[in-house]
Motif scaffolding. Structure first.
Motif, PDB file in Angstrom:
ATOM      1  N   ARG A 174       9.540   6.811   5.941  1.00  0.00           N
ATOM      2  CA  ARG A 174       8.423   6.857   4.989  1.00  0.00           C
ATOM      3  C   ARG A 174       7.148   6.283   5.610  1.00  0.00           C
ATOM      4  N   VAL A 175       6.050   6.511   4.906  1.00  0.00           N
ATOM      5  CA  VAL A 175       4.745   5.940   5.237  1.00  0.00           C
ATOM      6  C   VAL A 175       4.432   4.908   4.148  1.00  0.00           C
ATOM      7  N   PHE A 176       3.890   3.766   4.536  1.00  0.00           N
ATOM      8  CA  PHE A 176       3.624   2.666   3.606  1.00  0.00           C
ATOM      9  C   PHE A 176       2.855   3.118   2.372  1.00  0.00           C
ATOM     10  N   SER A 177       1.743   3.814   2.586  1.00  0.00           N
ATOM     11  CA  SER A 177       0.850   4.158   1.477  1.00  0.00           C
ATOM     12  C   SER A 177       1.482   5.094   0.447  1.00  0.00           C
ATOM     13  N   GLU A 178       2.601   5.732   0.802  1.00  0.00           N
ATOM     14  CA  GLU A 178       3.253   6.676  -0.107  1.00  0.00           C
ATOM     15  C   GLU A 178       4.573   6.134  -0.659  1.00  0.00           C
ATOM     16  N   THR A 179       4.792   4.825  -0.534  1.00  0.00           N
ATOM     17  CA  THR A 179       6.080   4.255  -0.909  1.00  0.00           C
ATOM     18  C   THR A 179       5.942   3.252  -2.044  1.00  0.00           C
ATOM     19  N   ASP A 180       6.865   3.338  -2.982  1.00  0.00           N
ATOM     20  CA  ASP A 180       6.972   2.378  -4.084  1.00  0.00           C
ATOM     21  C   ASP A 180       8.075   1.398  -3.692  1.00  0.00           C
ATOM     22  N   LEU A 216       0.489  -4.577   3.544  1.00  0.00           N
ATOM     23  CA  LEU A 216       1.803  -5.164   3.818  1.00  0.00           C
ATOM     24  C   LEU A 216       1.808  -6.658   3.519  1.00  0.00           C
ATOM     25  N   THR A 217       0.807  -7.388   3.990  1.00  0.00           N
ATOM     26  CA  THR A 217       0.804  -8.832   3.734  1.00  0.00           C
ATOM     27  C   THR A 217       0.678  -9.117   2.240  1.00  0.00           C
ATOM     28  N   GLY A 218      -0.048  -8.262   1.525  1.00  0.00           N
ATOM     29  CA  GLY A 218      -0.128  -8.403   0.073  1.00  0.00           C
ATOM     30  C   GLY A 218       1.225  -8.167  -0.590  1.00  0.00           C
ATOM     31  N   LEU A 219       1.928  -7.126  -0.155  1.00  0.00           N
ATOM     32  CA  LEU A 219       3.266  -6.841  -0.680  1.00  0.00           C
ATOM     33  C   LEU A 219       4.208  -8.001  -0.390  1.00  0.00           C
TER      34      LEU A 219
END
Length: 183
Positions: free
Chosen positions: A54-60, A85-88
């Motif tokens: 997957r790509v980060f921006s398209e993942t829940d 990513l650091t926010g997640l």
């Protein structure tokens, strides 16, 4: 089934990232590789070209049971600079979610404040970046919801520790025996 997200950036250490994926999948864990770029194409620290799941921006990530960062350079640097990513990671950690990092990547956790008053380890040249942590040279350190490890040579025990945390020690031992690992 447990779901674990392993975040990959160009320059990640091949063995540290893919050993976790391989052993988790053998254990029946859904190990999902995620590119922090806008493309699934990643090049490892040793020049191997691969595609992530997957790509980060398209993942829940709401179904995550664990978030994992492999080390390697410049991969760790890119992971630490990727604000989504650091926010997640920060949000997930604050809710008590399990996070894990190996080699240079525990330095990302240190910068986010995850290692304050915790026991932790990392690649030797990154130990001085683990601000606030009680550092040690154990191959794998689990302190609460944070797991850290030292590097390529500790990738198998790191992955087995993560499996044990999610599926129990018996499953981790079963996987160790299946790969003829004697820790």
């Amino acid at each position: 089934m447990s779901r674990v997200y392993i975040f990959l950036a160009d320059g990640f250490e091949d063995i540290e990232g893919l050993t976790v994926v391989d052993l988790m999948r053998r254990a029946g864990i859904e190990a999902v590789t995620v590119s922090i770029k806008e493309t699934r194409e990643i090049t490892t620290s040793h020049g191997i070209e691969m595609k992530t799941d997957r790509v980060f921006s398209e993942t829940d990530f709401s179904d995550a049971d664990m978030l994992v960062l492999p080390g390697g350079m410049p991969g760790t640097k890119y992971l630490g600079e990727h604000q989504p990513l650091t926010g997640l990671l920060t949000e997930y950690y604050a809710k008590g979610g399990k996070v894990a990092a190996i080699c240079a990547a525990p330095s990302v956790f240190a910068k986010l404040g995850f290692l304050k008053n915790r026991k932790a380890t990392s690649y030797p040249s990154f130990m001085d970046q683990l601000d606030g942590a009680e550092t040690c040279e154990d191959p794998v350190v689990v302190d609460g919801n944070v797991t850290t490890s030292r590097g390529l040579g500790t990738a198998v025990p790191f992955a087995l520790s993560l499996i044990a945390q999610l599926m129990g020690e018996e499953k981790a031992q079963e996987i160790a025996e299946s790969i003829v690992y004697r820790g």
